[in-house]
Design an enzyme around this catalytic site. Structure first.
Site, PDB file in Angstrom:
ATOM      1  N   GLY A  90      19.294  16.343  62.054  1.00 21.75           N
ATOM      2  CA  GLY A  90      20.530  16.211  62.831  1.00 21.75           C
ATOM      3  C   GLY A  90      20.822  14.757  63.144  1.00 21.75           C
ATOM      4  O   GLY A  90      20.005  13.870  62.881  1.00 21.75           O
ATOM      5  N   GLY A  92      20.564  11.884  64.958  1.00 25.69           N
ATOM      6  CA  GLY A  92      19.704  11.410  66.036  1.00 25.69           C
ATOM      7  C   GLY A  92      20.183  10.093  66.612  1.00 25.69           C
ATOM      8  O   GLY A  92      19.709   9.656  67.664  1.00 25.69           O
ATOM      9  N   ARG A  93      21.085   9.460  65.912  1.00 27.46           N
ATOM     10  CA  ARG A  93      21.548   8.157  66.414  1.00 27.46           C
ATOM     11  C   ARG A  93      22.959   7.843  65.940  1.00 27.46           C
ATOM     12  O   ARG A  93      23.327   6.675  65.784  1.00 27.46           O
ATOM     13  CB  ARG A  93      20.611   7.061  65.957  1.00 27.46           C
ATOM     14  CG  ARG A  93      20.420   7.070  64.451  1.00 27.46           C
ATOM     15  CD  ARG A  93      20.005   5.750  64.020  1.00 27.46           C
ATOM     16  NE  ARG A  93      19.414   5.788  62.711  1.00 27.46           N
ATOM     17  CZ  ARG A  93      18.860   4.742  62.164  1.00 27.46           C
ATOM     18  NH1 ARG A  93      18.820   3.615  62.810  1.00 27.46           N
ATOM     19  NH2 ARG A  93      18.364   4.826  60.960  1.00 27.46           N
ATOM     20  N   LYS A 113      27.440   4.968  64.073  1.00 21.17           N
ATOM     21  CA  LYS A 113      25.980   4.943  63.917  1.00 21.17           C
ATOM     22  C   LYS A 113      25.390   3.967  64.937  1.00 21.17           C
ATOM     23  O   LYS A 113      25.906   2.860  65.097  1.00 21.17           O
ATOM     24  CB  LYS A 113      25.644   4.499  62.492  1.00 21.17           C
ATOM     25  CG  LYS A 113      24.210   4.730  62.090  1.00 21.17           C
ATOM     26  CD  LYS A 113      24.066   4.696  60.578  1.00 21.17           C
ATOM     27  CE  LYS A 113      22.630   4.875  60.138  1.00 21.17           C
ATOM     28  NZ  LYS A 113      22.509   4.873  58.678  1.00 21.17           N
ATOM     29  N   ASP A 125      15.074   6.135  69.498  1.00 19.94           N
ATOM     30  CA  ASP A 125      15.848   5.571  70.607  1.00 19.94           C
ATOM     31  C   ASP A 125      17.362   5.722  70.425  1.00 19.94           C
ATOM     32  O   ASP A 125      18.143   5.267  71.260  1.00 19.94           O
ATOM     33  CB  ASP A 125      15.481   4.090  70.800  1.00 19.94           C
ATOM     34  CG  ASP A 125      15.723   3.267  69.535  1.00 19.94           C
ATOM     35  OD1 ASP A 125      16.324   3.794  68.563  1.00 19.94           O
ATOM     36  OD2 ASP A 125      15.305   2.087  69.514  1.00 19.94           O
ATOM     37  N   ARG A 183      26.088  17.331  54.591  1.00 12.75           N
ATOM     38  CA  ARG A 183      24.983  17.014  53.664  1.00 12.75           C
ATOM     39  C   ARG A 183      24.434  18.305  53.074  1.00 12.75           C
ATOM     40  O   ARG A 183      24.680  19.390  53.607  1.00 12.75           O
ATOM     41  CB  ARG A 183      23.860  16.326  54.468  1.00 12.75           C
ATOM     42  CG  ARG A 183      24.353  15.136  55.270  1.00 12.75           C
ATOM     43  CD  ARG A 183      23.547  15.000  56.583  1.00 12.75           C
ATOM     44  NE  ARG A 183      24.152  13.999  57.468  1.00 12.75           N
ATOM     45  CZ  ARG A 183      23.739  12.748  57.570  1.00 12.75           C
ATOM     46  NH1 ARG A 183      22.691  12.356  56.902  1.00 12.75           N
ATOM     47  NH2 ARG A 183      24.357  11.890  58.366  1.00 12.75           N
ATOM     48  N   ASP A 252      18.725  15.529  53.226  1.00  9.73           N
ATOM     49  CA  ASP A 252      19.619  15.264  54.369  1.00  9.73           C
ATOM     50  C   ASP A 252      20.421  13.986  54.149  1.00  9.73           C
ATOM     51  O   ASP A 252      21.328  13.688  54.918  1.00  9.73           O
ATOM     52  CB  ASP A 252      18.821  15.164  55.672  1.00  9.73           C
ATOM     53  CG  ASP A 252      17.708  14.131  55.597  1.00  9.73           C
ATOM     54  OD1 ASP A 252      16.849  14.241  54.707  1.00  9.73           O
ATOM     55  OD2 ASP A 252      17.707  13.192  56.410  1.00  9.73           O
ATOM     56  N   ASN A 253      20.094  13.236  53.109  1.00 13.24           N
ATOM     57  CA  ASN A 253      20.860  12.024  52.802  1.00 13.24           C
ATOM     58  C   ASN A 253      21.759  12.211  51.587  1.00 13.24           C
ATOM     59  O   ASN A 253      22.277  11.236  51.040  1.00 13.24           O
ATOM     60  CB  ASN A 253      19.914  10.843  52.575  1.00 13.24           C
ATOM     61  CG  ASN A 253      19.160  10.465  53.844  1.00 13.24           C
ATOM     62  OD1 ASN A 253      19.619  10.751  54.950  1.00 13.24           O
ATOM     63  ND2 ASN A 253      18.018   9.832  53.698  1.00 13.24           N
ATOM     64  N   ASP A 262      24.031   7.454  53.584  1.00 14.45           N
ATOM     65  CA  ASP A 262      22.847   7.176  54.399  1.00 14.45           C
ATOM     66  C   ASP A 262      21.951   6.115  53.769  1.00 14.45           C
ATOM     67  O   ASP A 262      20.935   6.402  53.146  1.00 14.45           O
ATOM     68  CB  ASP A 262      22.055   8.470  54.658  1.00 14.45           C
ATOM     69  CG  ASP A 262      22.233   8.884  56.115  1.00 14.45           C
ATOM     70  OD1 ASP A 262      23.178   8.388  56.749  1.00 14.45           O
ATOM     71  OD2 ASP A 262      21.422   9.678  56.613  1.00 14.45           O
TER      72      ASP A 262
HETATM   73  P1  AMP Z   1      17.392   8.361  58.229  1.00  9.52           P
HETATM   74  O1  AMP Z   1      16.066   7.892  57.734  1.00  9.52           O
HETATM   75  O2  AMP Z   1      18.235   7.288  58.836  1.00  9.52           O
HETATM   76  O3  AMP Z   1      18.135   9.170  57.227  1.00  9.52           O
HETATM   77  O4  AMP Z   1      17.061   9.335  59.451  1.00  9.52           O
HETATM   78  C1  AMP Z   1      16.342  10.545  59.355  1.00  9.52           C
HETATM   79  C2  AMP Z   1      16.471  11.286  60.673  1.00  9.52           C
HETATM   80  O5  AMP Z   1      15.919  10.521  61.732  1.00  9.52           O
HETATM   81  C3  AMP Z   1      17.903  11.600  61.096  1.00  9.52           C
HETATM   82  O6  AMP Z   1      17.877  12.823  61.782  1.00  9.52           O
HETATM   83  C4  AMP Z   1      18.227  10.446  62.006  1.00  9.52           C
HETATM   84  O7  AMP Z   1      19.255  10.742  62.899  1.00  9.52           O
HETATM   85  C5  AMP Z   1      16.914  10.244  62.721  1.00  9.52           C
HETATM   86  N1  AMP Z   1      16.717   8.863  63.207  1.00  9.52           N
HETATM   87  C6  AMP Z   1      16.455   7.768  62.458  1.00  9.52           C
HETATM   88  N2  AMP Z   1      16.329   6.680  63.249  1.00  9.52           N
HETATM   89  C7  AMP Z   1      16.519   7.104  64.516  1.00  9.52           C
HETATM   90  C8  AMP Z   1      16.505   6.459  65.801  1.00  9.52           C
HETATM   91  N3  AMP Z   1      16.270   5.152  65.926  1.00  9.52           N
HETATM   92  N4  AMP Z   1      16.731   7.232  66.883  1.00  9.52           N
HETATM   93  C9  AMP Z   1      16.958   8.537  66.770  1.00  9.52           C
HETATM   94  N5  AMP Z   1      16.978   9.206  65.619  1.00  9.52           N
HETATM   95  C10 AMP Z   1      16.751   8.501  64.499  1.00  9.52           C
HETATM   96 MG    MG Z   2      19.625  10.299  57.042  1.00 10.83          MG
END
Ligand code: AMP
Ligand code: MG
Length: 484
Positions: A90, A92-93, A113, A125, A183, A252-253, A262
């Site tokens: 989901g 997350g940021r 983002k 965070d 996605r 998810d990407n 992503d």
């Molecule tokens: P990503 O590697 O950016 O595709 O992220 C994979 C998952 O981790 C997704 O659900 C993102 O929303 C979450 N995520 C990555 N970095 C952070 C962060 N700093 N804080 C919260 N969620 C994160």
């Molecule tokens: Mg991602």
């Protein structure tokens, strides 16, 4: 053109309700300032570039203000990460601030983002660092300028908000635009959590909004899956033909629209290297450059699994079988053009493979090889390029075949034709790194300059020769952190 407060929002995804996303307000970053904005991306919202300098723009895209009718939401999804299913990911940021629609009647998701924590942040965070925001901005706009489907980036905003990665850094936000943020992992989430009603709602939403022409087909879901396979085959062909390594091809990407999506520790190849791994956490090389083709196929089969409630297994299998042949057709087509050929020949595949293997052995710069090949007539070009190869005998044999093959072509507009598909400027890691180092010291001019150069990658630009050079030795071995 409009002002930001005149954007018209129509939040179609938000209306699907709480099973699909959660309302979350952005958490503002401190002392926001604009780093860079993309004129072409803002134009998709009918906004002029000048709007990006307005205080309201900075406030909205740093989380300080919102439109009165905005419904910022964090989407829920899951996905296969490095081959293993993660049941709950989901946003997350990042937050879907809304769907804006422009004068041409197109809807564009506004995704902020780095907007703070959400119920999907797990241990994170909710922030994005300046470095990774700049990299995503530059890459999305550079890919688009190369003609490669991608999510877009409208702006990056820097701040004083501290964040901890390997060291202390500062938070930034990136405004990402895409026709959809759905996605493969969205479909996987509802499939694996056994929510058939919601999964149907999602599938109908995607069909109606993004694949409406498939509704006219006898089996709309199958037609939609087929198009997702086709679009991804074309996308991966572009990546392979232009040397783009995504780095984190988790499901998810992967976008259902077949756009590059992503961005993490991505890279464009400098020297050609089929085994190149741009993600330093990818110890087994699952997402190495040459693996992107089978991995995309694998990801599509993960999506197919999630679509089994709607489509028969036989039909899914048959459609998945189209991926590799479609990929190869697109890839050969792109590579032929890069080599200056206008017609297909049955020997082209082998000719291309031989060239790549010679380039691999001699660490030849992938981008400049093709540019230089088009710079002069074929005989002179290969004579000049010969010096870059170690296996001279191998190169001479290839060059003889290339020259013979080129003879059947109409060569009067060859240079122009080749320069239209062979960029001079590419987003090399070391160029991005130089711009990031300056930005981290508060000087954003290099990010802006690099972005400008990359918006016209095929055109030689006066005074910009430095951006077209091979990287210095230090620039070839940068470790790009996958923390972002
Ligand atoms: P990503 O590697 O950016 O595709 O992220 C994979 C998952 O981790 C997704 O659900 C993102 O929303 C979450 N995520 C990555 N970095 C952070 C962060 N700093 N804080 C919260 N969620 C994160
Ligand atoms: Mg991602």
């Amino acid at each position: 053109m409009k002002a930001l407060d005149e954007l018209t929002l129509d939040n179609r995804f938000a209306r699907l309700g709480d099973d699909f996303s959660t309302e979350v307000l952005p958490d503002p970053i401190e002392a926001p300032r604009l780093v860079v904005a993309s004129e072409a991306a803002l134009a998709l919202l009918d906004l002029p570039l000048s709007e990006a300098a307005s205080p309201l723009f900075i406030d909205v895209f740093s989380g300080h203000k919102l439109w009165a009718d905005a419904q910022p939401r964090a989407m829920v999804y899951s996905g296969h990460q490095f081959g293993h299913y993660n049941p709950r990911l989901g946003d997350g940021r990042g937050l879907l601030l809304g769907e804006a629609y422009n004068a041409a009647g197109e809807h564009w998701d506004l995704h902020l983002k780095g907007a703070g924590q959400t119920p999907y942040s797990r241990m994170g965070d909710g922030r994005a660092v300046l470095r990774s925001s700049i990299r995503e901005f530059l890459a999305s706009e550079a890919l688009h300028a190369l003609g490669i489907p991608s999510s877009r980036a409208a702006c990056v905003i820097a701040s004083d908000t501290p964040v901890w990665r390997e060291k202390q850094e500062r938070a930034a936000t990136l405004l990402r635009l895409a026709r959809s943020h759905i996605r493969f992992g969205h479909f996987e989430y509802f499939y694996y959590t056994k929510q058939p009603e919601q999964q149907k709602t999602l599938a109908e939403h995607v069909l109606a909004l993004h694949f409406p022409h498939c509704l006219e087909q006898p089996e709309p879901y199958l037609a939609m899956f087929r198009e997702i396979v086709e679009r991804n085959a074309e996308l991966i062909a572009y990546w392979q033909a232009y040397g783009f390594c995504h780095g984190v091809m988790n499901t998810d990407n992967m976008s259902i629209l077949g756009i590059t999506f992503d961005f993490g520790p991505f890279a464009f190849l400098d020297d050609f290297d089929a085994r190149f791994i741009c993600n330093h956490s990818d110890h087994e090389g699952r997402y190495a450059f040459s693996h992107q083709v089978p991995i995309a196929h694998w990801n599509l089969s993960a999506l197919a699994q999630a679509l089994t409630p709607f489509i028969s297994v036989d039909a899914l299998r048959e459609t998945l079988g189209l991926f590799l042949p479609l990929y190869e057709t697109h890839y050969l087509d792109l590579m032929r053009r890069r080599l200056g050929f206008t017609q297909a020949d049955s020997g082209d595949k082998v000719l291309i493979e031989r060239l790549l293997s010679l380039m691999q052995n001699s660490a030849v710069d992938y981008t400049l090889f093709f540019r230089n090949l088009g710079e002069q007539p074929p005989e002179q070009a290969v004579a000049r390029l010969r010096d870059d190869f170690v296996d001279l005998q191998g190169f001479d044999a290839w060059a003889a075949d290339y020259l013979a093959r080129s003879q059947g072509e109409d060569n009067h507009d060859r240079r122009e034709r080749m320069h239209r598909v062979n960029p001079l400027y590419i987003l090399r890691n070391y160029l991005a790194q130089k711009a990031i180092d300056a930005a981290e010291d508060g000087d954003y001019s290099e990010v802006q300059r690099l972005h400008n150069v990359l918006t016209r990658p095929f055109e030689a630009q006066p005074g910009m020769q430095a951006y077209a050079e091979r990287p210095p030795e230090w620039g070839k071995h940068l470790e790009i952190s996958c923390s972002s």
